[in-house]
Design a protein around this motif. Structure first.
Motif, PDB file in Angstrom:
ATOM      1  N   THR A 296      10.362  21.694  28.806  1.00 46.82           N
ATOM      2  CA  THR A 296      10.738  23.014  28.309  1.00 46.82           C
ATOM      3  C   THR A 296      11.731  23.686  29.250  1.00 46.82           C
ATOM      4  OG1 THR A 296       8.615  23.292  27.182  1.00 46.82           O
ATOM      5  CG2 THR A 296       9.861  25.285  27.656  1.00 46.82           C
ATOM      6  N   LEU A 297      11.505  23.566  30.553  1.00 44.29           N
ATOM      7  CA  LEU A 297      12.420  24.148  31.536  1.00 44.29           C
ATOM      8  C   LEU A 297      13.808  23.517  31.449  1.00 44.29           C
ATOM      9  CD1 LEU A 297      10.076  24.437  34.651  1.00 44.29           C
ATOM     10  CD2 LEU A 297      11.130  26.330  33.403  1.00 44.29           C
TER      11      LEU A 297
ATOM     12  N   GLY B 151      15.422  24.582  28.072  1.00 46.32           N
ATOM     13  CA  GLY B 151      15.724  26.011  28.097  1.00 46.32           C
ATOM     14  C   GLY B 151      16.960  26.329  28.919  1.00 46.32           C
TER      15      GLY B 151
ATOM     16  N   GLN C  24      10.677  17.997  22.146  1.00 46.26           N
ATOM     17  CA  GLN C  24      10.434  19.149  22.998  1.00 46.26           C
ATOM     18  C   GLN C  24      11.711  19.654  23.650  1.00 46.26           C
ATOM     19  OE1 GLN C  24       7.551  20.846  23.250  1.00 46.26           O
ATOM     20  NE2 GLN C  24       8.773  22.332  24.405  1.00 46.26           N
TER      21      GLN C  24
ATOM     22  N   SER D 107      13.485  23.269  22.940  1.00 49.48           N
ATOM     23  CA  SER D 107      13.706  24.142  24.092  1.00 49.48           C
ATOM     24  C   SER D 107      15.169  24.548  24.213  1.00 49.48           C
ATOM     25  CB  SER D 107      13.244  23.450  25.378  1.00 49.48           C
ATOM     26  OG  SER D 107      11.859  23.147  25.319  1.00 49.48           O
TER      27      SER D 107
ATOM     28  N   GLY E  46      16.416  28.335  24.262  1.00 51.30           N
ATOM     29  CA  GLY E  46      17.280  28.880  25.297  1.00 51.30           C
ATOM     30  C   GLY E  46      18.546  29.476  24.718  1.00 51.30           C
TER      31      GLY E  46
ATOM     32  N   ASN F  25      16.559  32.872  21.018  1.00 46.48           N
ATOM     33  CA  ASN F  25      15.108  33.052  21.100  1.00 46.48           C
ATOM     34  C   ASN F  25      14.491  33.386  19.749  1.00 46.48           C
ATOM     35  OD1 ASN F  25      12.545  34.935  21.974  1.00 46.48           O
ATOM     36  ND2 ASN F  25      12.974  33.336  23.471  1.00 46.48           N
TER      37      ASN F  25
ATOM     38  N   LEU G   9       4.404  28.153  26.406  1.00 49.06           N
ATOM     39  CA  LEU G   9       5.735  27.546  26.492  1.00 49.06           C
ATOM     40  C   LEU G   9       6.836  28.581  26.261  1.00 49.06           C
ATOM     41  CD1 LEU G   9       5.259  24.112  24.677  1.00 49.06           C
ATOM     42  CD2 LEU G   9       5.147  24.642  27.119  1.00 49.06           C
ATOM     43  N   SER G  10       6.585  29.553  25.401  1.00 54.25           N
ATOM     44  CA  SER G  10       7.565  30.617  25.194  1.00 54.25           C
ATOM     45  C   SER G  10       7.773  31.407  26.477  1.00 54.25           C
ATOM     46  CB  SER G  10       7.097  31.556  24.078  1.00 54.25           C
ATOM     47  OG  SER G  10       7.032  30.879  22.834  1.00 54.25           O
TER      48      SER G  10
ATOM     49  N   LEU H 276       9.886  29.109  28.783  1.00 51.60           N
ATOM     50  CA  LEU H 276      11.262  28.998  28.303  1.00 51.60           C
ATOM     51  C   LEU H 276      12.018  30.311  28.489  1.00 51.60           C
ATOM     52  CD1 LEU H 276      12.166  27.087  25.072  1.00 51.60           C
ATOM     53  CD2 LEU H 276      13.542  28.985  25.867  1.00 51.60           C
ATOM     54  N   SER H 277      11.351  31.407  28.169  1.00 55.03           N
ATOM     55  CA  SER H 277      12.004  32.706  28.310  1.00 55.03           C
ATOM     56  C   SER H 277      12.283  33.031  29.774  1.00 55.03           C
ATOM     57  CB  SER H 277      11.134  33.799  27.688  1.00 55.03           C
ATOM     58  OG  SER H 277      11.005  33.607  26.297  1.00 55.03           O
TER      59      SER H 277
ATOM     60  N   SER I  21      15.476  31.437  30.759  1.00 51.53           N
ATOM     61  CA  SER I  21      16.564  32.120  30.065  1.00 51.53           C
ATOM     62  C   SER I  21      16.857  33.474  30.698  1.00 51.53           C
ATOM     63  CB  SER I  21      16.217  32.310  28.585  1.00 51.53           C
ATOM     64  OG  SER I  21      16.070  31.074  27.929  1.00 51.53           O
TER      65      SER I  21
END
Length: 249
Positions: free
Chosen positions: A80-81, A84, A139, A143, A147, A150, A179-180, A183-184, A187
């Motif tokens: 995810t990182l 994102g 995934q 992601s 990114g 949203n 995960l949100s 990810l956020s 971002s």
């Protein structure tokens, strides 16, 4: 003052909606555009403004997150990182025009994937292109989407989990909020470093989103499964239509 009378309720309701079903940015993004923020900057500011709501949502679903297998969770977080960061960097080089064109198509695809997730999963099992639980490609792609834009991230994540074979919506919502949040976070750091966030509006909306995010967790548990699914599909369908109308207007 009129702008903030629109932005504060939008952020509070977005926090609730993100925790229950996703799609809170469908409220904050248009509100920021209404307040006069250009589309790309509005998207970045919207991502920052709903970020604290994910904290409240993740805390509200910590029981479900703790029950998730740790090795699988670590893998998903790392992917995810990576995705994102790629998506956030893509937004920085996008024009307002290109951004406005691609968003409605992404939203519609995400809504359809969630609405027909079980049929898609059955097709995947019967075809040679099987979809593996916690798969890397899916995934990372989701992601990157999150990114970049949203909006509808929760819907896209829930669609992905459905394709993985997950069926417990409380567990899915817990993982979605966790995960949100991850990810956020990447971002927010990227957009803040690039200087495209409208901070006065973002800070006010962040406070409202925190309250809304925490308030949404018990509501999500109390609602029947079909009601939650209906909220996800309805929000995605309505917002897809709105963005298509804006595109061709």
């Amino acid at each position: 003052m009129l702008d903030y009378l629109v932005l504060i309720p939008a952020a509070f309701l977005a926090g609730i909606l993100n925790t229950i079903a996703g799609g809170g940015t469908f409220l904050t993004f248009p509100a920021l555009v209404f307040a006069g923020i250009p589309p790309v900057a509005a998207n970045a500011t919207s991502t920052v403004s709903v970020f604290p709501g994910y904290i409240g949502g993740a805390l509200g679903f910590r029981r479900e997150l703790e029950a998730f297998e740790r090795p699988a969770l670590v893998k998903i977080v790392v992917l995810t990182l990576i995705g994102g960061l790629i998506g956030s960097l893509l937004l920085l080089v996008s024009s307002n025009e290109a951004f406005s064109i691609i968003v409605p198509f992404l939203l519609l695809a995400a809504t359809m994937a969630f609405a027909f997730g079980e049929r898609i999963q059955l097709w995947a099992r019967q075809s040679r292109f099987g979809i593996r639980p916690q798969g890397t490609v899916g995934q990372v792609l989701v992601s990157i989407y999150g990114g970049y834009f949203n909006g509808g991230l929760g819907i896209v994540l829930l669609a992905l989990f459905s394709l993985w074979g997950m069926r417990d919506l409380n567990v899915m919502n817990g993982l979605k909020n966790g995960l949100s949040l991850v990810l956020s976070a990447i971002s927010v750091v990227t957009f803040a470093a690039a200087g495209i966030v409208a901070w006065p509006q973002a800070l006010v909306m962040m406070a409202a989103a925190i309250v809304g995010g925490y308030a949404g967790a018990p509501l999500a548990r109390a609602l029947p499964k079909q009601v939650v699914r209906g909220i996800v599909i309805a929000v995605g369908a309505v917002m897809s239509l709105i963005f298509f109308v804006r595109l061709f207007a």
